[in-house]
Write a protein that holds these residues in place. Sequence first.
Motif, PDB file in Angstrom:
ATOM      1  N   GLY A  44      -6.115  -0.773   1.281  1.00 59.73           N
ATOM      2  CA  GLY A  44      -5.469  -1.356   0.102  1.00 59.73           C
ATOM      3  C   GLY A  44      -6.447  -1.460  -1.060  1.00 59.73           C
ATOM      4  O   GLY A  44      -6.151  -1.064  -2.191  1.00 59.73           O
ATOM      5  N   CYS A  62       0.829  -1.206   0.000  1.00 57.97           N
ATOM      6  CA  CYS A  62       0.000   0.000   0.000  1.00 57.97           C
ATOM      7  C   CYS A  62       0.861   1.252   0.000  1.00 57.97           C
ATOM      8  O   CYS A  62       0.655   2.167  -0.796  1.00 57.97           O
ATOM      9  N   THR A  71      -3.059  -6.426   2.020  1.00 62.49           N
ATOM     10  CA  THR A  71      -2.689  -5.416   3.009  1.00 62.49           C
ATOM     11  C   THR A  71      -3.399  -5.646   4.342  1.00 62.49           C
ATOM     12  O   THR A  71      -4.339  -6.428   4.426  1.00 62.49           O
TER      13      THR A  71
END
Lengths: 188, 464
Positions: B422, B379, B417
């Motif tokens: 994300g 991310c 993530t």
Amino acid sequence: MSQEILENNVASEPTPGEKHFPVFAVTDDIIALADDRISHYPESKLSAVLPLIHIVQHKHGFVSKEAITWIAEKLEIEPMKVVSVVTFYPGFRQSAPGKFHYRVCRTLSCAMAGSYELMDQICEITGIDRSKLSHHHPIVVSPCGVYSVEFAECLASCGTGPVCLVNDDFHENIKPENAQDLINQYKA
Amino acid sequence: MSDIKYLPGKEPHEREHRLIFKNIDREGWDPSIDCYMRDGGYDQLKKAINMEPADITGEVKKSGLRGRGGAGFPTGVKWGFIPPGNTKPVYLICNCDESEPGTFKDRYIVHQDPHQLIEGMVISAFAVGAHTAFIYMREEFPEAAIIMEKAIEDARAKGFVGKNILGSDFDLEIWVHRGAAAYICGEETGLIESLEGKRPYPRIKPPYFPAALGIYMAPTIVNNVESLCHVKHILEMGGEEYAKLGVDRNTGTRILCVSGDVKNPGYFEIQVGKMTMRELLYDVCGGPKEGKEFKAVIPGGSSSKILRCDETFKIGRGEDAKDLDFWDIQLDFDTLAACGSMAGSGGVIVLDDSRKMSWVLNNINHFYAHESCGQCTPCREGSTWMKKISDRIVEGKATPEDITTLEEVAYQIDGKTVCAFGEASSWPVEAIISKFRDELTADTDEKNERLSKEQLQREMFLGK
Ligand SMILES: Cc1cc2nc3c(=O)[nH]c(=O)nc-3n(C[C@H](O)[C@H](O)[C@H](O)COP(=O)(O)O)c2cc1C
Ligand code: SF4
Ligand code: FES
């Protein structure tokens, strides 16, 4: 040791805005405000970190090394814990803004309504060099120290963009051509 | 409701059904407790305090209320996740971070009708057994923080908040806690970390489902402002009656916030699913601006996948499968999910044919690159890559391959993530590329210089 880390991590650069704010000092009013906030979190004093930073920043414009040390002592925590919070949140500053801090929303709906042009206008009128705005220097102060600008992300009023916060005052539907009015409302 | 007058120019549209926004822009209305009580305010709390807490949760379950903060999770079910036999204190948190781009509804509740939120919170806290509640208020609502704190004081003076509420043995303290301009504080576990006085790094789920392990590792119910207000109306109407509003599995009313390229942007409270895209954009919002045509709609905050106005969707499976035209989309959780997007936070952003998709995408990418908390690599790095690639596209410096790279980066974030940020950052990219690939490619040029590995590294790590 921790004092050394603090020296190396706190970067309060001087700005022309400084003269418009009182220098940080531990006063009775600040202690009273802090004690009241701390009482809201009986389980953990650490929770009062954000509120205490807000109290300091509201009065002094930014969070200095002295303020960080005081907050840490007050909450009986390591100063680095305060530093880690100050350095993360875009809402906390380590240098003084102008007396009037303009936060213009740059997110999609406001950008479509002309917020970048509004920012250009505000900068032009106040003599701020917008090319100095960047991720690491999100705030630029005018040479006289009265004004400063920053791009904000969505201010939750997308239907009435462009929107702008001036210190704690909220303004909506500010067309770029009305930037002068928005400046005129705030004079040194 | 017929005797209610609204400020000139602010009258609700005839297709609206106002519960939560009944008092917003109401003539003669003010945020004081007297005004609220003249209107029957706190009557539902008086009723609730004499009920069994489990019965209140039961009504909320029956109502079918789904969270209005983004995920649409059933509120009553969430309340039921507090571990049975729990001996730790329980906390209630009202999520007033309202930071999903395109969303502007909680703002009006906390500025104009703070007591509706307080009443909803006290009833909810009583139902889940919380004695401490926090309102996590985004920093950019400074006035609302003052209004809310004043309202809480006034409610305390009348015995609705504090010790022995309305003479019962139920105690509740409500505190306003201000954030500091970080979008990730809207994510419930990031919010909790922030309330604990730390950087708002989201926690991984499992095990940190707030209802079991929330603030101070105690059970914590996090609900959106609008969701908590609905609780009051559910009690007033009864869960079953409330569930008659809206459509099956998508009950009640919700506030849609429309911004961007329509004649009349604004907030509209509708029965969930009882309105189509066509009705919203043409009948309620007055159609496109003069001389323009609608091009695409982001239906549930900037994180939701964009829909093209000329798209047709395949809904349902097998025998039941049918085609659904964009304009006939019913505005509810399930239909928007079936179209590959989501109802999210109710923020509807409308784009007309004057908008370049590369510019739109770039604006969105800047938001997510700025707001990633930086805790997970896909991310943190990916959102910055996506921003820099779309920067190149809008500057006319990109090659067609850059589009492929951009798409690959997005798919390397999605699903990998700690928190749903994300997806929030990669879905807009995935959707805009898949639906507007030709338009984006037209903004690139084979002849543009392909960046060397060294140049790329310079861009990524040293800034531009
Ligand atoms: C990146 C991200 C940002 C979010 N921002 C908000 C927000 O600003 N307000 C909100 O109510 N919920 C937000 N949420 C959803 C919350 O995590 C949580 O699901 C919600 O507050 C639960 O309330 P509800 O069940 O009443 O919807 C966000 C989620 C994510 C992943
Ligand atoms: S997905 Fe992004 S925002 Fe969420 S925890 Fe990871 S880095 Fe932070
Ligand atoms: S985009 Fe500016 S307020 Fe939401």
